[in-house]
Design an enzyme around this catalytic site. Structure first.
Site, PDB file in Angstrom:
ATOM      1  N   THR A 123       0.862  -1.183   0.000  1.00 12.51           N
ATOM      2  CA  THR A 123       0.000   0.000   0.000  1.00 12.51           C
ATOM      3  C   THR A 123       0.902   1.237   0.000  1.00 12.51           C
ATOM      4  OG1 THR A 123      -0.007   0.425   2.378  1.00 12.51           O
ATOM      5  CG2 THR A 123      -1.542  -1.243   1.569  1.00 12.51           C
TER       6      THR A 123
ATOM      7  N   LYS B 261       6.817   3.306   1.852  1.00 14.04           N
ATOM      8  CA  LYS B 261       8.012   4.006   2.350  1.00 14.04           C
ATOM      9  C   LYS B 261       7.842   4.603   3.739  1.00 14.04           C
ATOM     10  CE  LYS B 261       8.184   6.406  -1.569  1.00 14.04           C
ATOM     11  NZ  LYS B 261       7.693   5.527  -2.616  1.00 14.04           N
TER      12      LYS B 261
ATOM     13  N   GLY C  89      -0.709   8.367 -16.718  1.00 19.68           N
ATOM     14  CA  GLY C  89      -0.667   7.623 -15.454  1.00 19.68           C
ATOM     15  C   GLY C  89       0.735   7.514 -14.892  1.00 19.68           C
TER      16      GLY C  89
ATOM     17  N   LYS D 165      13.018   8.567  -0.092  1.00 13.07           N
ATOM     18  CA  LYS D 165      13.913   7.522  -0.621  1.00 13.07           C
ATOM     19  C   LYS D 165      15.354   7.771  -0.174  1.00 13.07           C
ATOM     20  CE  LYS D 165      11.041   6.214  -4.517  1.00 13.07           C
ATOM     21  NZ  LYS D 165      10.584   6.667  -5.833  1.00 13.07           N
TER      22      LYS D 165
END
Ligand code: ADP
Ligand code: ASP
Ligand code: MG
Length: 782
Positions: free
Chosen positions: A516, A540, A625, A643
């Protein structure tokens, strides 16, 4: 009112801090009317046994030494836990009792069981007083008033009546374990380790709903977790196997613990007083758990053969030596396994029917489902042969295999036996959260992957979660028809229900795979860990949460021998984390990591050539997209900031998200406001970009959005995410649109950095990256 009985063993009461921890558990988990059965603190019973031995040997000096040891231990507890009048009163009581013991030695009137009873009496008194000093209504009760036996048989009807009236609703009752009285009022014990039995007896007498045995491990393991770190904690163990383990002398539950639960619905669980959040092991009735594999070891036993053993005799003998005795028939003859120190007593009592056939033996037993026993027995013997261990006696029974050796089974050999006899064929339950693009591909890939891993693990996809619905199938979903099953059987998503389902899973290992992008879901990780789940996340949030939370989660995982991988959260399937770990493990030092870690920003910057306004490109990417629903999420740079933090933590750097400098790829004012306002003012974005781009070109460079982490010689860390002018010709400048790139400068890759480049997003590569984490998990499960 539903009553619960808690039992705290010696290991839970070994120091003042442990008493405080126990008090905290009682405060959190007990209601008035509940009972707490306690053992002697730490190894007090062993010390009292030594005291008895010196009394018997009439060794006054040794007696006084041991008595002093006992006194010092109790004094230490009282000094640390109490002040004022309570302190004085407790010390006075202790000193009086010790004086009475010294006098009884002189008068030769010391009595074995009454001497041993002191350990439990002191524990109950100290704990009840400590709870009272903390404002908890607590009362200590001497179990000799509750449990009476005649000729070695407990008088259940009488005891039940007494317990019912003694255990009221107005206090927490702190009851001494281990001891009882005979019909003359003399002290008897229920056998070494017998407080577990006291707890279940009491539960039976007062019709409690549950017994919690609190010890120093988080439940019942496949073998002693203190000896083998890869021991598997079982969420459920069936009563028959627990009973067998206990009869084989395993200390985690006493041999008679289960008998008072027969025919009742009283729940029994084993939990850790050192880790009260952890879910323990439930001991369940037949049919509520599959049978598991265990190895239990023993030492210093004599094997006796007995002619014509009468029924009830083993019980009497174990009463006599206050220790459980394992009894079995081989070749039509009765055998007893007796602790060597007591075998003379047993032989005398059975005179002349018993003789020792093996003395001073050690060994182990493998407990397993009956269909596995023959194979495991054979393998065990082969493994012993390989390790040059001589066997003195073997027995292949229906549910266990017993091997007696003339050398003790040390941790190394036990680890080998465990690896080969228990760890094979384990089951791993997989729960996938987030069944979107990546999730669907991941499940499709499961068919092949589960097959590949089947040599070591039997993997089952048991749960699927989406934000609004979930589907659980404890025996495993059909991978070919999961969509149909979802359509027909998915129920409403509910967190409480989710944890109930997870708790019910009867698997050696469980893993939550979080695909998710939900922060809320990542906040559940600590609870998953408490439910013994390993974690794999593409999400994350947990990896970039506040340092405190993150390190606590890591610590919790480590304490419970659980694993967490989140390699796809940076660079999707690219092997960045592997490379970093490998470099560090082989002695290299990472000096700088720079790169583009966002497929969207990579695409936008690489495609821009000035022929089209930047906002046009953004809208085009949105239509394809390639962006988040609101592309400003990408332009903000926050995703790259997270990240970069994950990479930094991978290098062991302590950093918070907001310590990474962040320069968005848009003017600040556009970041605020609605999407429509953004569209109205998109010219500002175009100007912003064109201006930066022009500057870059002036310097023979191109505009890129990069993250950079720099570690100076003195350890100082500089981390930044933002707009960069990258010289033409540099690897980052020539990026294929939408690729990610990681340029890693190290001590060894100094002039010419190590470059990892490739698609950093996409459902196939991300799903495959998650499978890579799953593969790693199966290889590293301890
Ligand atoms: P307590 O003092 O709480 O009664 P014990 O020392 O009697 O505790 O029993 C707990 C100990 O049992 C653990 O510390 C562990 O070393 C040992 N043990 C042996 N086999 C197992 C097993 N299969 N599972 C859990 N613990 C085990
Ligand atoms: N204190 C006793 C023993 O050490 C009973 C128990 O711990 O359960 O055997
Ligand atoms: Mg015990």
């Amino acid at each position: 009112m539903a009553k619960v009985v808690h039992k705290f063993g010696g290991s839970s009461l070994s120091s003042a801090e442990r008493y405080q921890a126990v008090a905290k558990i009682i405060l959190e988990q007990c209601q008035l009317g509940d009972s707490v059965v306690v053992s002697a603190a730490g190894k007090t019973t062993n010390t009292l046994v030594k005291l008895w031995q010196s009394f018997e040997q009439q060794d006054v000096r040794a007696f006084n030494d041991v008595l002093l040891q006992v006194e010092n231990h109790q004094r230490e507890l009282i000094d640390a836990l109490f002040t004022g009048d309570r302190h004085a009163a407790l010390l006075k009581q202790l000193v009086n009792e010790l004086q009475a013991l010294a006098q009884a030695r002189e008068a030769r009137t010391l009595h074995y069981a009454s001497l041993l009873a002191h350990g439990e009496l002191w524990s109950a008194r100290v704990l009840a007083n400590y709870l009272s000093s903390q404002g908890i209504e607590a009362r200590d009760i001497d179990a000799r008033k509750l449990f009476v036996q005649q000729d070695g048989v407990l008088l259940h009807a009488l005891n039940k009546e007494v317990c019912y009236s003694a255990i009221g609703d107005n206090a927490v009752h702190i009851v001494t374990g281990f001891i009882a009285a005979d019909s003359q009022g003399e002290t008897v014990t229920l056998g070494r380790n017998g407080s577990d039995y006291s707890a279940t007896l009491l539960a039976n007498y007062i019709d409690a709903t549950q017994v919690s045995i609190w010890t120093d491990t988080i439940g019942v393991f496949s073998t002693d977790p203190r000896k083998v770190s890869s021991a598997i904690k079982y969420a459920k163990v069936c009563r028959s196997q627990a009973e067998l383990l206990a009869r084989l002398g395993n200390p985690v539950l006493h041999a008679k613990t289960l008998s008072p639960l027969k025919g009742t619905d009283i729940k029994l669980q084993v939990r850790s007083s050192f880790d009260s959040d952890a879910l323990g092991t439930e001991i369940v009735k037949a049919g509520y758990s599959k049978e598991k594999r265990f190895i239990t070891t023993f030492g210093q036993l004599d094997l006796l053969r007995v002619e014509k053993l009468n029924s009830g005799e083993v019980k009497q003998l174990s009463q006599l030596i206050q220790h459980s005795i394992h009894h079995f028939i081989k070749g039509g003859e009765a055998h007893l396994l007796v602790p060597s120190e007591f075998s003379h007593l047993v032989i005398n009592a059975l005179e002349p029917r018993a003789n020792i056939i093996e003395s001073q033996v050690q060994g182990f037993a493998v407990v397993a489902p009956s269909q596995d026993i023959a194979g495991l027995h054979q393998q065990a013997l082969e493994l012993l042969g390989d390790n040059a261990i001589v066997t003195r006696f073997v027995l292949q029974a229906q549910n266990y295999s017993l091997v007696l050796t003339d050398q003790s089974i040390d941790s190394d050999v036990l680890a080998v036996l465990h690896e080969r006899l228990v760890n094979k064929g384990r089951e791993l339950a997989v729960i996938v959260a987030g069944v979107g693009n990546v999730g669907e591909v991941f499940i499709e890939q499961c068919n092949d992957q589960f097959d590949k891993l089947s040599e070591h693990f039997d993997l089952k996809l048991v749960g699927l979660l989406r934000s609004k619905q979930m589907l659980f199938c404890p025996s495993g979903l059909n991978l070919a028809q999961w969509q149909q099953q979802w359509q027909n059987e998915a129920i409403e998503y509910n967190e409480a229900e989710l944890f109930t389902r997870i708790k019910e899973l009867d698997y050696e290992h469980k893993v939550i795979i979080d695909i998710t992008a939900s922060e809320r879901f990542s906040e559940l990780y600590p609870q998953f860990v408490e439910h013994d789940c390993h974690l794999i996340s593409a999400n994350k949030y947990a990896g970039t949460a506040k340092h405190n939370w993150y390190t606590q989660l890591r610590q919790k995982l480590q304490e419970r021998n659980l694993l967490w991988r989140y390699n796809t959260s940076v660079g999707a399937g690219l092997p960045v984390n592997f490379a970093l770990a490998d470099l560090q493990n082989s002695g290299d030092e990472i000096v700088r990591i720079e790169g583009v870690f966002s497929g969207t920003l990579s695409w936008l910057c690489s495609r821009y050539d000035g022929s089209e306004a930047f906002s046009e490109l953004v809208l085009g990417a949105q239509a394809l997209g390639f962006t988040e629903p609101d592309p400003r999420e990408d332009l903000s740079g926050r995703d790259m900031q997270r990240k970069l933090l994950i990479l930094a933590r991978e290098l062991g750097i302590e950093l918070e998200l907001d310590e990474i400098e962040l320069e968005p790829l848009m003017p600040d004012n556009l970041a605020q406001g609605s999407w429509l306002q953004f569209l109205e003012n998109r010219q500002q974005l175009d100007d912003f970009y064109a201006e930066h781009d022009a500057k870059a070109r002036e310097n023979d460079a191109v505009l890129r959005y990069t993250g950079a982490l720099e570690i100076a010689n003195n350890g100082h860390v500089c981390a930044k995410v933002g707009v960069a002018h990258v010289p033409n010709g540099a690897a980052i400048a020539n990026l294929t649109p939408s690729d990610n790139i990681f340029v890693i400068h190290t001590k060894w890759y100094e002039q010419n950095p190590l470059v990892i480049q490739g698609p950093g997003a996409g459902k196939e590569v991300t799903a495959a990256g998650i499978h890579s984490d799953l593969f790693w998990l199966t290889q590293n499960l301890k």
